[in-house]
Scaffold this active site. Structure first.
Site, PDB file in Angstrom:
ATOM      1  N   ARG A 138      43.981  44.008  53.538  1.00  0.00           N
ATOM      2  CA  ARG A 138      42.727  43.463  53.017  1.00  0.00           C
ATOM      3  C   ARG A 138      42.613  42.027  53.482  1.00  0.00           C
ATOM      4  O   ARG A 138      43.518  41.231  53.236  1.00  0.00           O
ATOM      5  CB  ARG A 138      42.825  43.417  51.519  1.00  0.00           C
ATOM      6  N   GLY A 142      31.867  53.043  41.425  1.00  0.00           N
ATOM      7  CA  GLY A 142      31.028  52.391  40.404  1.00  0.00           C
ATOM      8  C   GLY A 142      30.455  51.094  40.952  1.00  0.00           C
ATOM      9  O   GLY A 142      29.257  50.804  40.814  1.00  0.00           O
ATOM     10  N   LYS A 143      31.302  50.312  41.614  1.00  0.00           N
ATOM     11  CA  LYS A 143      30.849  49.031  42.172  1.00  0.00           C
ATOM     12  C   LYS A 143      29.910  49.257  43.358  1.00  0.00           C
ATOM     13  O   LYS A 143      28.967  48.474  43.574  1.00  0.00           O
ATOM     14  CB  LYS A 143      32.055  48.200  42.611  1.00  0.00           C
ATOM     15  N   PRO A 200      45.212  50.344  49.380  1.00  0.00           N
ATOM     16  CA  PRO A 200      44.872  49.929  50.749  1.00  0.00           C
ATOM     17  C   PRO A 200      46.053  49.247  51.441  1.00  0.00           C
ATOM     18  O   PRO A 200      46.805  48.520  50.805  1.00  0.00           O
ATOM     19  CB  PRO A 200      43.722  48.933  50.553  1.00  0.00           C
ATOM     20  N   GLN A 206      52.379  45.874  53.176  1.00  0.00           N
ATOM     21  CA  GLN A 206      50.912  45.861  53.016  1.00  0.00           C
ATOM     22  C   GLN A 206      50.461  44.429  52.695  1.00  0.00           C
ATOM     23  O   GLN A 206      51.201  43.668  52.067  1.00  0.00           O
ATOM     24  CB  GLN A 206      50.438  46.873  51.951  1.00  0.00           C
ATOM     25  N   TYR A 261      36.221  52.883  39.898  1.00  0.00           N
ATOM     26  CA  TYR A 261      35.934  51.463  40.120  1.00  0.00           C
ATOM     27  C   TYR A 261      35.191  51.273  41.455  1.00  0.00           C
ATOM     28  O   TYR A 261      34.113  50.674  41.499  1.00  0.00           O
ATOM     29  CB  TYR A 261      37.252  50.693  40.134  1.00  0.00           C
ATOM     30  N   ASN A 263      40.763  39.600  46.187  1.00  0.00           N
ATOM     31  CA  ASN A 263      41.794  39.259  45.187  1.00  0.00           C
ATOM     32  C   ASN A 263      41.759  37.791  44.779  1.00  0.00           C
ATOM     33  O   ASN A 263      41.869  36.909  45.623  1.00  0.00           O
ATOM     34  CB  ASN A 263      43.186  39.552  45.731  1.00  0.00           C
ATOM     35  N   PHE A 283      54.454  39.899  39.516  1.00  0.00           N
ATOM     36  CA  PHE A 283      55.593  39.251  40.184  1.00  0.00           C
ATOM     37  C   PHE A 283      56.066  38.016  39.398  1.00  0.00           C
ATOM     38  O   PHE A 283      57.253  37.814  39.206  1.00  0.00           O
ATOM     39  CB  PHE A 283      55.221  38.812  41.606  1.00  0.00           C
TER      40      PHE A 283
HETATM   41  N1  LIG Z   1      40.011  39.127  39.871  1.00  0.00           N
HETATM   42  C1  LIG Z   1      39.837  39.747  41.002  1.00  0.00           C
HETATM   43  O1  LIG Z   1      40.717  39.691  41.869  1.00  0.00           O
HETATM   44  C2  LIG Z   1      38.555  40.482  41.305  1.00  0.00           C
HETATM   45  C3  LIG Z   1      38.412  41.064  42.568  1.00  0.00           C
HETATM   46  C4  LIG Z   1      37.231  41.759  42.839  1.00  0.00           C
HETATM   47  C5  LIG Z   1      36.225  41.836  41.916  1.00  0.00           C
HETATM   48  N2  LIG Z   1      36.397  41.254  40.698  1.00  0.00           N
HETATM   49  C6  LIG Z   1      35.302  41.416  39.735  1.00  0.00           C
HETATM   50  O2  LIG Z   1      35.089  40.210  39.025  1.00  0.00           O
HETATM   51  C7  LIG Z   1      34.736  40.507  37.665  1.00  0.00           C
HETATM   52  C8  LIG Z   1      35.672  39.754  36.727  1.00  0.00           C
HETATM   53  O3  LIG Z   1      37.014  40.171  36.998  1.00  0.00           O
HETATM   54  P1  LIG Z   1      38.268  39.526  36.246  1.00  0.00           P
HETATM   55  O4  LIG Z   1      39.364  39.449  37.211  1.00  0.00           O
HETATM   56  O5  LIG Z   1      37.834  38.320  35.511  1.00  0.00           O
HETATM   57  O6  LIG Z   1      38.613  40.717  35.249  1.00  0.00           O
HETATM   58  P2  LIG Z   1      38.843  40.692  33.664  1.00  0.00           P
HETATM   59  O7  LIG Z   1      39.277  42.060  33.294  1.00  0.00           O
HETATM   60  O8  LIG Z   1      39.714  39.552  33.289  1.00  0.00           O
HETATM   61  O9  LIG Z   1      37.379  40.381  33.138  1.00  0.00           O
HETATM   62  C9  LIG Z   1      36.414  41.381  32.951  1.00  0.00           C
HETATM   63  C10 LIG Z   1      35.740  41.116  31.624  1.00  0.00           C
HETATM   64  O10 LIG Z   1      34.730  42.103  31.423  1.00  0.00           O
HETATM   65  C11 LIG Z   1      34.813  42.549  30.064  1.00  0.00           C
HETATM   66  N3  LIG Z   1      34.241  43.906  30.002  1.00  0.00           N
HETATM   67  C12 LIG Z   1      34.736  45.045  30.543  1.00  0.00           C
HETATM   68  N4  LIG Z   1      33.910  46.076  30.282  1.00  0.00           N
HETATM   69  C13 LIG Z   1      32.872  45.567  29.557  1.00  0.00           C
HETATM   70  C14 LIG Z   1      31.715  46.131  28.978  1.00  0.00           C
HETATM   71  N5  LIG Z   1      31.435  47.434  29.100  1.00  0.00           N
HETATM   72  N6  LIG Z   1      30.868  45.316  28.290  1.00  0.00           N
HETATM   73  C15 LIG Z   1      31.141  43.996  28.159  1.00  0.00           C
HETATM   74  N7  LIG Z   1      32.232  43.412  28.688  1.00  0.00           N
HETATM   75  C16 LIG Z   1      33.085  44.187  29.380  1.00  0.00           C
HETATM   76  C17 LIG Z   1      36.287  42.511  29.744  1.00  0.00           C
HETATM   77  O11 LIG Z   1      36.581  42.497  28.371  1.00  0.00           O
HETATM   78  C18 LIG Z   1      36.698  41.223  30.441  1.00  0.00           C
HETATM   79  O12 LIG Z   1      36.558  40.109  29.602  1.00  0.00           O
HETATM   80  C19 LIG Z   1      34.802  42.031  37.506  1.00  0.00           C
HETATM   81  O13 LIG Z   1      33.510  42.547  37.621  1.00  0.00           O
HETATM   82  C20 LIG Z   1      35.650  42.463  38.678  1.00  0.00           C
HETATM   83  O14 LIG Z   1      35.328  43.763  39.100  1.00  0.00           O
HETATM   84  C21 LIG Z   1      37.539  40.602  40.366  1.00  0.00           C
END
Ligand SMILES: NC(=O)c1ccc[n+]([C@@H]2O[C@H](COP(=O)([O-])OP(=O)(O)OC[C@H]3O[C@@H](n4cnc5c(N)ncnc54)[C@H](O)[C@@H]3O)[C@@H](O)[C@H]2O)c1
Length: 346
Positions: A283, A154-155, A280, A215, A151, A180, A197
């Protein structure tokens, strides 16, 4: 049209059936835009977008972003990626593919259409930070060989791709480093701390704290996050970001557990488990750039956000409530690998 009389846009939201993506879709539709939600339902679910079924401005396409997409839109929000460690570590190779191939496919689309594209990056690019709070200029402390690397790296690679598509091809990019985020529509089996929780507290089960609970994290309510994303997209520059978006108010896990027990009036005991690898210690976003460049700061207090989120989980936990578990392969992942299908409106 409420937003500065802007014209109605056709907006692609990848990951639009997920937690943040579905709230973002609601907001964009409320502003009068058309939303095309693309999702493979790996961690998202139809329930999140069910209420949009009859909205003529909304359509859903079952599609995996690792596969190129041909579609005509005016803006792209690229949110597709599992965000919770339990989900992104379940199929780490797919997680890397989603971040990297997904970014390439969406950037190629943005380049062909000559439209702005926003990447949902993450505070995980800072790893276990040695600088606190984290400004965007901090390069991070990431273990490239650990279980979270699929992750985090990748990001990080996706950010690199965004910046290189901008420098090399002139693509109009925005990068949000999301910290978060929580709120209604988190799933019970999401695996993130707030949902864990609350569900444990409502069920009277032990509330599991990893490590000594000292943390810290900072939690941003989802409506604030969506507002930050929309402001970032509206920033009139060809390159905007990376920009931290998150709530700078820090909270220990032990404190968070206490607040949730209070809000749920639960008598669940606290139990302490070993800290997961590479978790971590702290944050906290430095949001100085978001404040000055976007005029953005979170407005929802943790107490109010927790109350609303507890309400969401109470409805799910209630007798006769929707007790649907996490998305399964039957929800679409396996039949979208390598393909795409419009299935909503159904
Ligand atoms: N929620 C958080 O705290 C948080 C923090 C940092 C970053 N993000 C980023 O925000 C974005 C949304 O996060 P979220 O919390 O809504 O997560 P989530 O898991 O609820 O939503 C991610 C969505 O992406 C879809 N998905 C995953 N892989 C896919 C693919 N290969 N093709 C098409 N769809 C795909 C999933 O089905 C899901 O609907 C993500 O990119 C995540 O990395 C979220």
């Amino acid at each position: 049209m409420s937003r500065n009389n802007e014209r109605r846009k056709r907006i692609l939201v990848t990951g639009g059936a997920g937690f943040i993506g579905s709230h973002l879709s609601d907001r964009l539709l409320a502003e009068g835009h058309e939303v095309i939600c693309v999702d493979n339902l790996m961690t998202g679910c139809r329930r999140n977008i069910e209420h949009l079924r009859d909205n003529p401005g909304f359509s859903f396409r079952l599609h995996d972003v690792t596969v190129p997409l041909d579609i005509e839109v005016d803006e792209i929000y690229n949110l597709a990626c599992p965000a919770s460690p339990v989900h992104y570590q379940r199929d780490p190779v797919q997680t890397v593919k989603t971040s990297v191939l997904g970014a390439i496919n969406m950037l190629d689309l943005a380049r062909r259409l000559d439209v702005p594209i926003l990447q949902a990056s993450t505070s995980e690019v800072y790893g276990d930070p040695l600088v606190h709070p984290q400004p965007e200029s901090y390069w991070g402390n990431v273990n490239p060989a650990g279980p979270r690397a699929c992750y985090d790296e990748g990001k990080r690679c996706a950010e690199t791709l965004f910046l290189d598509y901008h420098r090399q091809h002139g693509v109009d990019i925005r990068i949000a480093r999301i910290f978060n985020t929580y709120g209604p529509r988190l799933r019970r089996a999401d695996g993130r701390v707030i949902s864990n929780f609350i569900v444990q507290a409502l069920r009277g089960e032990p509330v599991t704290i990893y490590g000594d609970g000292g943390q810290t994290r900072s939690f941003c309510f989802v409506s604030d996050m969506v507002d930050g994303l929309v402001r970032l997209m509206s920033a009139g520059e060809a390159r905007m970001g990376p920009v931290n978006l998150g709530n700078p108010r820090e909270c220990t896990m032990k404190d968070l557990a206490g607040r949730i027990l209070q809000e749920t009036a639960s008598r669940s005991p606290l139990v302490y488990l070993p800290l997961p690898e590479d978790d971590p210690r702290q944050r906290q976003p430095d949001i100085g750039l978001a404040r000055t460049a976007l005029g953005w700061a979170p407005r929802v207090a943790l107490e109010a956000g927790i109350r609303e989120t507890v309400g969401h989980f109470r409805r799910l936990e209630a007798p006769g409530g929707d007790r649907t578990g996490p998305a399964t392969a039957g929800d679409g992942l396996q039949n979208t690998q390598g393909g795409s299908r419009t299935c909503f409106p159904l």
